[in-house]
Design a protein around this motif. Sequence first.
Motif, PDB file in Angstrom:
ATOM      1  N   THR A  49      -2.946  13.688  -5.298  1.00 25.07           N
ATOM      2  CA  THR A  49      -2.856  13.960  -3.862  1.00 25.07           C
ATOM      3  C   THR A  49      -3.864  13.148  -3.067  1.00 25.07           C
ATOM      4  OG1 THR A  49      -2.043  16.202  -4.262  1.00 25.07           O
ATOM      5  CG2 THR A  49      -3.017  15.750  -2.098  1.00 25.07           C
ATOM      6  N   SER A  50      -5.128  13.128  -3.521  1.00 23.36           N
ATOM      7  CA  SER A  50      -6.155  12.391  -2.777  1.00 23.36           C
ATOM      8  C   SER A  50      -5.866  10.900  -2.753  1.00 23.36           C
ATOM      9  CB  SER A  50      -7.533  12.657  -3.392  1.00 23.36           C
ATOM     10  OG  SER A  50      -7.551  12.281  -4.768  1.00 23.36           O
ATOM     11  N   TRP A  51      -5.412  10.353  -3.894  1.00 27.50           N
ATOM     12  CA  TRP A  51      -5.075   8.924  -3.945  1.00 27.50           C
ATOM     13  C   TRP A  51      -3.877   8.626  -3.045  1.00 27.50           C
ATOM     14  CZ3 TRP A  51      -7.060   4.459  -5.924  1.00 27.50           C
ATOM     15  CH2 TRP A  51      -6.210   3.350  -5.963  1.00 27.50           C
ATOM     16  N   ALA A  52      -2.880   9.484  -3.079  1.00 30.46           N
ATOM     17  CA  ALA A  52      -1.687   9.271  -2.265  1.00 30.46           C
ATOM     18  C   ALA A  52      -2.033   9.267  -0.785  1.00 30.46           C
ATOM     19  CB  ALA A  52      -0.647  10.340  -2.564  1.00 30.46           C
ATOM     20  N   VAL A  53      -2.843  10.242  -0.359  1.00 29.17           N
ATOM     21  CA  VAL A  53      -3.227  10.307   1.056  1.00 29.17           C
ATOM     22  C   VAL A  53      -4.035   9.077   1.443  1.00 29.17           C
ATOM     23  CG1 VAL A  53      -4.594  11.566   2.768  1.00 29.17           C
ATOM     24  CG2 VAL A  53      -3.138  12.820   1.167  1.00 29.17           C
ATOM     25  N   LEU A  80       0.821  -1.207   0.000  1.00 31.63           N
ATOM     26  CA  LEU A  80       0.000   0.000   0.000  1.00 31.63           C
ATOM     27  C   LEU A  80       0.857   1.260   0.000  1.00 31.63           C
ATOM     28  CD1 LEU A  80      -2.769  -1.154   2.490  1.00 31.63           C
ATOM     29  CD2 LEU A  80      -3.053  -0.698   0.054  1.00 31.63           C
ATOM     30  N   PHE A  81       1.963   1.242   0.714  1.00 28.69           N
ATOM     31  CA  PHE A  81       2.872   2.390   0.668  1.00 28.69           C
ATOM     32  C   PHE A  81       3.392   2.590  -0.751  1.00 28.69           C
ATOM     33  CE2 PHE A  81       3.604   1.986   5.398  1.00 28.69           C
ATOM     34  CZ  PHE A  81       3.204   3.271   5.707  1.00 28.69           C
ATOM     35  N   ALA A  82       3.758   1.502  -1.401  1.00 27.82           N
ATOM     36  CA  ALA A  82       4.276   1.584  -2.763  1.00 27.82           C
ATOM     37  C   ALA A  82       3.239   2.157  -3.717  1.00 27.82           C
ATOM     38  CB  ALA A  82       4.724   0.198  -3.242  1.00 27.82           C
ATOM     39  N   ALA A  83       1.960   1.858  -3.471  1.00 27.03           N
ATOM     40  CA  ALA A  83       0.883   2.299  -4.358  1.00 27.03           C
ATOM     41  C   ALA A  83       0.663   3.808  -4.322  1.00 27.03           C
ATOM     42  CB  ALA A  83      -0.418   1.586  -4.001  1.00 27.03           C
ATOM     43  N   SER A  84       1.234   4.486  -3.339  1.00 27.52           N
ATOM     44  CA  SER A  84       1.046   5.940  -3.226  1.00 27.52           C
ATOM     45  C   SER A  84       2.015   6.726  -4.107  1.00 27.52           C
ATOM     46  CB  SER A  84       1.213   6.376  -1.766  1.00 27.52           C
ATOM     47  OG  SER A  84       2.552   6.175  -1.325  1.00 27.52           O
TER      48      SER A  84
END
Length: 271
Positions: free
Chosen positions: A164-168, A155-159
């Motif tokens: 911005t909204s997806w990363a958060v 999940l960290f890698a997916a950011s």
Amino acid sequence: AYLRSVVNVGLALGGAGAAPALVADTKAAYVTVIMTNAATYVLTALVLRSYPHIDPVPAEDGAPISQVFRDLPYVLMTALMAAMAVQYAIIDVGVPLWVDNYTSAPRWSISLLFVMNTLVVVLFQVAVSRRVETVAVAARVASVSGLVFWLACVLFAASEGRSTSWAVACLVAAGLVHVIGEMLQAASQICLGQELAPNHAQGQYQGLASTGFSLSAMIAPTVITLLPIKLGAPGWWILGGFFIVLGLLLLPAIAWAQRTRTRFAAPSFAD
């Protein structure tokens, strides 16, 4: 578990207090946070001076100082648990560098994840630990925590490189999964470290466990920096695989330690 929850109350307050400095992103703000932190050390020293002195409990005769190092099953288990404890640096070291260098998430999300982590531990660590009070359960939980950490790494890698909204969203999900793994790993580590240590030598066994944790804290920033921070998303996948392997290795290591407890249980082991 109670002590860990109380410690995390302080960590949550510290994480929240650091948020304004991250938002301001100025030298004055960072210096203010550092000096405030220094002042808390002085306050802590004054509080500790008011505590009464308690005489140490005399050590039992017959516990050789080298016993813990001759207990190879316990040493192996401690080493594997120490390697798993690298996960603590994910929040402390990995998240700030990852958010700043690889994602579009705002800097305040760093404090959000830190405070979220500590609050979840405060609220649920005791409840989780109550369900991990035997070696058999602790072994399974320690192994499962490796899989949970792998999912957090994914999940960290997916950011990376997202909006911005997806990363958060990815970061919050990763943080929640990670703290679940953290509570499982901590509960199993506490149980195994004490239940597999003979009563007549708890001091040196807990000393070895603490030393393993300290060594892990020393190498963890390097591991996090060389994998996800240097390699990006592939580094997270490698780190996650590392946790899965550790979880699998812990099962036979703990079983070996449990089978050999009678050999190390008696104070006359040295004879």
